[in-house]
Design a protein around this motif. Structure first.
Motif, mmCIF file in Angstrom:
data_model
loop_
_atom_site.group_PDB
_atom_site.id
_atom_site.type_symbol
_atom_site.label_atom_id
_atom_site.label_comp_id
_atom_site.label_asym_id
_atom_site.label_seq_id
_atom_site.Cartn_x
_atom_site.Cartn_y
_atom_site.Cartn_z
ATOM 1 N N ASP A 155 -39.997 84.622 41.863
ATOM 2 C CA ASP A 155 -41.526 84.296 41.511
ATOM 3 C C ASP A 155 -42.352 84.414 42.710
ATOM 4 O OD1 ASP A 155 -40.315 83.285 39.021
ATOM 5 O OD2 ASP A 155 -39.934 81.442 39.788
ATOM 6 N N GLU A 156 -41.891 84.667 43.928
ATOM 7 C CA GLU A 156 -42.411 84.415 45.089
ATOM 8 C C GLU A 156 -42.805 86.155 45.533
ATOM 9 O OE1 GLU A 156 -40.181 83.396 48.455
ATOM 10 O OE2 GLU A 156 -39.599 81.595 47.262
ATOM 11 N N VAL A 157 -42.292 86.974 44.721
ATOM 12 C CA VAL A 157 -42.561 88.501 44.962
ATOM 13 C C VAL A 157 -43.293 89.265 43.454
ATOM 14 C CG1 VAL A 157 -41.614 90.734 45.484
ATOM 15 C CG2 VAL A 157 -40.430 88.680 46.077
ATOM 16 N N THR A 158 -44.208 89.695 43.743
ATOM 17 C CA THR A 158 -45.183 90.128 42.332
ATOM 18 C C THR A 158 -45.144 91.622 42.380
ATOM 19 O OG1 THR A 158 -47.257 90.035 43.761
ATOM 20 C CG2 THR A 158 -46.581 88.244 42.384
ATOM 21 N N GLY A 159 -45.523 92.292 41.264
ATOM 22 C CA GLY A 159 -45.664 93.633 41.364
ATOM 23 C C GLY A 159 -44.772 94.708 41.916
ATOM 24 N N ALA A 160 -45.186 95.788 42.342
ATOM 25 C CA ALA A 160 -44.250 96.595 42.998
ATOM 26 C C ALA A 160 -43.393 96.197 43.885
ATOM 27 C CB ALA A 160 -45.335 98.013 43.598
ATOM 28 N N ASP A 161 -43.823 95.385 44.730
ATOM 29 C CA ASP A 161 -42.970 94.485 45.773
ATOM 30 C C ASP A 161 -41.660 94.115 45.113
ATOM 31 O OD1 ASP A 161 -44.718 95.122 47.891
ATOM 32 O OD2 ASP A 161 -45.563 93.505 47.923
ATOM 33 N N ARG A 162 -41.966 93.488 43.970
ATOM 34 C CA ARG A 162 -40.675 92.894 43.193
ATOM 35 C C ARG A 162 -39.627 94.141 42.835
ATOM 36 N NH1 ARG A 162 -41.642 89.200 38.293
ATOM 37 N NH2 ARG A 162 -42.543 87.949 39.933
ATOM 38 N N VAL A 163 -40.085 95.200 42.527
ATOM 39 C CA VAL A 163 -39.242 96.253 42.389
ATOM 40 C C VAL A 163 -38.564 96.734 43.708
ATOM 41 C CG1 VAL A 163 -39.235 98.948 41.547
ATOM 42 C CG2 VAL A 163 -40.570 96.903 40.331
ATOM 43 N N ASP A 164 -39.503 97.024 44.592
ATOM 44 C CA ASP A 164 -38.807 97.407 46.088
ATOM 45 C C ASP A 164 -37.979 96.424 46.540
ATOM 46 O OD1 ASP A 164 -39.055 98.981 48.470
ATOM 47 O OD2 ASP A 164 -39.776 97.168 49.374
ATOM 48 N N ALA A 165 -38.138 94.951 46.411
ATOM 49 C CA ALA A 165 -37.312 93.728 46.713
ATOM 50 C C ALA A 165 -35.833 93.986 46.135
ATOM 51 C CB ALA A 165 -38.006 92.758 46.857
ATOM 52 N N ARG A 166 -36.167 94.192 44.637
ATOM 53 C CA ARG A 166 -34.770 94.442 43.946
ATOM 54 C C ARG A 166 -33.979 95.503 44.354
ATOM 55 N NH1 ARG A 166 -30.743 92.806 42.574
ATOM 56 N NH2 ARG A 166 -29.705 93.387 40.418
ATOM 57 N N SER A 167 -34.534 96.624 44.593
ATOM 58 C CA SER A 167 -33.775 97.828 45.055
ATOM 59 C C SER A 167 -33.313 97.423 46.292
ATOM 60 C CB SER A 167 -34.838 98.849 45.006
ATOM 61 O OG SER A 167 -34.010 100.187 45.605
ATOM 62 N N ARG A 168 -33.849 96.782 47.194
ATOM 63 C CA ARG A 168 -33.383 96.723 48.577
ATOM 64 C C ARG A 168 -32.036 95.512 48.650
ATOM 65 N NH1 ARG A 168 -36.289 98.806 52.701
ATOM 66 N NH2 ARG A 168 -38.443 99.405 52.240
ATOM 67 N N LEU A 169 -32.225 94.673 47.627
ATOM 68 C CA LEU A 169 -31.248 93.781 47.269
ATOM 69 C C LEU A 169 -29.897 94.323 46.885
ATOM 70 C CD1 LEU A 169 -30.277 90.631 47.485
ATOM 71 C CD2 LEU A 169 -30.840 90.553 44.922
ATOM 72 N N LYS A 170 -30.034 95.296 46.115
ATOM 73 C CA LYS A 170 -29.154 95.821 45.435
ATOM 74 C C LYS A 170 -28.191 96.808 46.423
ATOM 75 C CE LYS A 170 -30.472 96.605 40.573
ATOM 76 N NZ LYS A 170 -30.801 97.794 39.664
ATOM 77 N N HIS A 171 -28.903 97.105 47.402
ATOM 78 C CA HIS A 171 -28.388 98.030 48.408
ATOM 79 C C HIS A 171 -28.365 97.351 49.660
ATOM 80 C CE1 HIS A 171 -30.121 100.759 45.433
ATOM 81 N NE2 HIS A 171 -29.040 101.428 45.654
ATOM 82 N N THR A 172 -28.310 96.171 49.989
ATOM 83 C CA THR A 172 -28.041 95.408 50.874
ATOM 84 C C THR A 172 -26.760 95.227 51.479
ATOM 85 O OG1 THR A 172 -29.853 94.128 50.732
ATOM 86 C CG2 THR A 172 -28.126 92.905 52.229
ATOM 87 N N PRO A 173 -26.159 95.711 52.549
ATOM 88 C CA PRO A 173 -24.903 95.668 52.922
ATOM 89 C C PRO A 173 -24.169 94.339 52.938
ATOM 90 C CG PRO A 173 -25.920 97.049 54.386
ATOM 91 C CD PRO A 173 -27.095 96.250 53.635
ATOM 92 N N ALA A 174 -22.766 94.206 52.541
ATOM 93 C CA ALA A 174 -22.265 92.851 52.558
ATOM 94 C C ALA A 174 -22.227 92.319 53.922
ATOM 95 C CB ALA A 174 -20.800 92.958 52.370
ATOM 96 N N THR A 175 -22.581 92.623 54.873
ATOM 97 C CA THR A 175 -22.151 92.196 56.331
ATOM 98 C C THR A 175 -23.744 91.278 56.457
ATOM 99 O OG1 THR A 175 -23.254 94.260 56.970
ATOM 100 C CG2 THR A 175 -20.912 93.903 57.493
ATOM 101 N N LEU A 176 -24.922 91.825 55.941
ATOM 102 C CA LEU A 176 -25.998 91.239 55.938
ATOM 103 C C LEU A 176 -25.897 90.005 55.332
ATOM 104 C CD1 LEU A 176 -28.593 93.916 55.766
ATOM 105 C CD2 LEU A 176 -27.838 92.867 57.503
ATOM 106 N N ALA A 177 -25.283 89.775 54.026
ATOM 107 C CA ALA A 177 -25.139 88.606 53.250
ATOM 108 C C ALA A 177 -24.225 87.552 54.060
ATOM 109 C CB ALA A 177 -24.253 88.887 52.035
ATOM 110 N N GLU A 178 -23.386 88.129 54.789
ATOM 111 C CA GLU A 178 -22.674 87.019 55.721
ATOM 112 C C GLU A 178 -23.395 86.452 56.786
ATOM 113 O OE1 GLU A 178 -19.296 89.502 56.763
ATOM 114 O OE2 GLU A 178 -18.359 89.488 54.795
ATOM 115 N N GLU A 179 -24.361 87.180 57.490
ATOM 116 C CA GLU A 179 -25.110 86.746 58.490
ATOM 117 C C GLU A 179 -26.450 86.042 58.240
ATOM 118 O OE1 GLU A 179 -24.485 91.042 60.849
ATOM 119 O OE2 GLU A 179 -26.525 90.415 60.113
ATOM 120 N N ALA A 180 -26.722 85.984 56.750
ATOM 121 C CA ALA A 180 -27.764 85.141 56.389
ATOM 122 C C ALA A 180 -27.778 83.752 56.495
ATOM 123 C CB ALA A 180 -27.873 85.286 54.853
ATOM 124 N N PRO A 181 -28.758 82.898 57.003
ATOM 125 C CA PRO A 181 -28.514 81.500 57.356
ATOM 126 C C PRO A 181 -28.277 80.612 56.152
ATOM 127 C CG PRO A 181 -31.041 82.348 57.504
ATOM 128 C CD PRO A 181 -30.033 83.297 57.043
#
Length: 114
Positions: free
Chosen positions: A88-114
């Protein structure tokens, strides 16, 4: 410069589990016989390419239950990730870009998230 997104930790964890469940399901399906039900072997060379399958003993009830369990979890996670409040915080083309980045985020970043 590429935009960065601060994905919530639960969204990162959900996406990572979705990757894991899909990998587990794919590995299971590759190990199982080609047919859920017992079927005889067949060969068909009438199409544009020859198709051959060995006889299939079918899947056991336990194997069917395991596939269904993984598919159910995959659906739950896909809904969780795609309907997360973060989108809901991301709109338009940014939502597509964010979704793509989330899909390709390495597992190590998920472990480092606050």
């Amino acid at each position: 410069m590429a935009k960065t997104y601060e994905f919530p930790s639960d969204l990162l964890a959900g996406q990572e589990e979705l990757h894991q469940v899909r990998a587990e399901l794919l590995a299971l399906l590759k190990r199982l016989p080609w047919s859920v039900e017992p079927l005889d072997a067949f060969s068909d060379d009438n199409g544009w390419r020859k198709v051959e399958r060995p006889a299939s003993p079918g899947w056991t009830p336990d194997e069917q239950a395991e596939v269904e369990k993984l598919r159910r979890r995959e659906r739950e996670l896909a809904v969780f990730v795609s309907c997360h409040r973060f989108w809901d915080e991301v709109t338009g083309a940014d939502r597509v870009d964010a979704r793509s980045r989330l899909k390709h985020t390495p597992a190590t970043l998920a472990e480092e998230a606050p």
